[in-house]
Scaffold this active site. Structure first.
Site, PDB file in Angstrom:
ATOM      1  N   HIS A   1       0.837  -1.209   0.000  1.00 52.60           N
ATOM      2  CA  HIS A   1       0.000   0.000   0.000  1.00 52.60           C
ATOM      3  C   HIS A   1       0.874   1.263   0.000  1.00 52.60           C
ATOM      4  O   HIS A   1       0.661   2.178  -0.801  1.00 52.60           O
ATOM      5  CB  HIS A   1      -0.917  -0.041   1.232  1.00 52.60           C
ATOM      6  N   GLU A   2       1.861   1.310   0.876  1.00 49.10           N
ATOM      7  CA  GLU A   2       2.717   2.499   0.972  1.00 49.10           C
ATOM      8  C   GLU A   2       3.562   2.673  -0.294  1.00 49.10           C
ATOM      9  O   GLU A   2       3.750   3.784  -0.785  1.00 49.10           O
ATOM     10  CB  GLU A   2       3.618   2.416   2.208  1.00 49.10           C
TER      11      GLU A   2
ATOM     12  N   HIS B   1       1.454   4.161  -3.012  1.00 50.24           N
ATOM     13  CA  HIS B   1       1.341   5.628  -2.926  1.00 50.24           C
ATOM     14  C   HIS B   1       2.531   6.280  -3.636  1.00 50.24           C
ATOM     15  O   HIS B   1       2.387   7.267  -4.344  1.00 50.24           O
ATOM     16  CB  HIS B   1       1.374   6.093  -1.462  1.00 50.24           C
TER      17      HIS B   1
ATOM     18  N   GLU C   1      -6.218   6.899  -1.607  1.00 51.60           N
ATOM     19  CA  GLU C   1      -6.260   5.721  -0.738  1.00 51.60           C
ATOM     20  C   GLU C   1      -6.764   4.495  -1.493  1.00 51.60           C
ATOM     21  O   GLU C   1      -6.217   3.396  -1.360  1.00 51.60           O
ATOM     22  CB  GLU C   1      -7.170   5.982   0.471  1.00 51.60           C
TER      23      GLU C   1
HETATM   24 ZN   LIG Z   1      -2.575   5.212   2.366  1.00 48.27          ZN
END
Ligand SMILES: [Zn+2]
Length: 245
Positions: free
Chosen positions: A116-117, A120, A179
């Site tokens: 997830h990071e 981003h 997100e």
């Molecule tokens: Zn996030």
């Protein structure tokens, strides 16, 4: 480029990567970094980081999209902190806080968060936020000039843009769209690295239970955890196409 949608990008990624190197080293110098030689947790973070970064590098190379990861010099570090947090600065500079590990509980779930990071970062969400911040807070000043004229303010904006906000005060949350993108690509990245994306569902349920009152970056823009979990389930069939244990 990674997301296929139009994004505000007033700052060169190479400039942000340069700034990230300085900020990353400063952060590591001010925090207790665990060695992967003596800490099993740090060794796990290194292993997950290596597997994800190798898998996505191979993937983007195979698609002729090497430029997505241009300038990346991956680093993975584990810092001792109660904070439930993890982040990835431009150029692949990753930190995992030990406070996250009781919630992830397994290497699979750690891969979901790191995916997830990293998503981003690959989707240039920090660049988008830094660009917006330069427009809103510094009247559209170029990064180079902002750094020369207002170094402290510019550094704070940078840290906020990458979810490293605890020392700077109010967190600048990623947008819900960002997100959702990070969730979607993060699942795929974890799957490509051989981690079961289905682990995301019980992980986010644990996260939701653990974060009462003071949500970490991952949750702060989501009024409803149920919505996030519903979307993760929608993304699952696509992610599973990339998964082989
Ligand atoms: Zn996030």
């Amino acid at each position: 480029m990674a997301t296929g949608r139009n994004q505000l990008s007033l700052v060169k990624e190479s400039e942000l990567q340069l700034m990230a190197t300085t900020q990353y080293n400063a952060f590591l110098a001010e925090n207790k970094v665990l060695s992967s030689g003596t800490s099993r947790d740090a060794a796990m973070v290194d292993r997950v980081g290596a597997r994800i970064s190798n898998a996505i590098t191979k993937y983007y190379d195979s698609q002729g999209k090497e430029s997505v990861l241009e300038g990346y010099k991956w680093e993975f570090n584990t810092v001792e902190s109660k904070e439930i947090n993890a982040w990835c600065m431009p150029g692949g500079k990753v930190v995992v806080y030990t406070g996250l590990l009781p919630v992830t509980q397994s290497e699979q779930a750690l891969a979901i968060v790191m995916g997830h990071e990293i998503a981003h970062s690959v989707a240039k969400h920090g660049n988008e936020r830094m660009s917006q911040a330069l427009v809103q807070q510094l009247g559209g000043m170029a990064l180079e000039i902002a750094l020369a004229q207002k170094p402290k303010e510019t550094q704070d904006l940078f840290l906020l843009s990458y979810g490293i906000g605890s020392e700077v005060g109010a967190m600048l949350p990623f947008s819900r769209q960002q997100e959702t993108e990070a969730d979607q690509y993060g699942l795929i990245f974890a799957a490509m690295a051989g981690y079961d994306p289905r682990e995301a569902i019980p992980f986010w349920e644990r996260m939701s239970a653990a974060s009462g009152g003071n949500p970490p970056e991952f949750l702060s823009t989501h009024p409803s955890d149920a919505t996030r979990i519903r979307k993760l389930k929608q993304f699952m069939p696509e992610a599973l196409k990339y998964y082989s244990p």
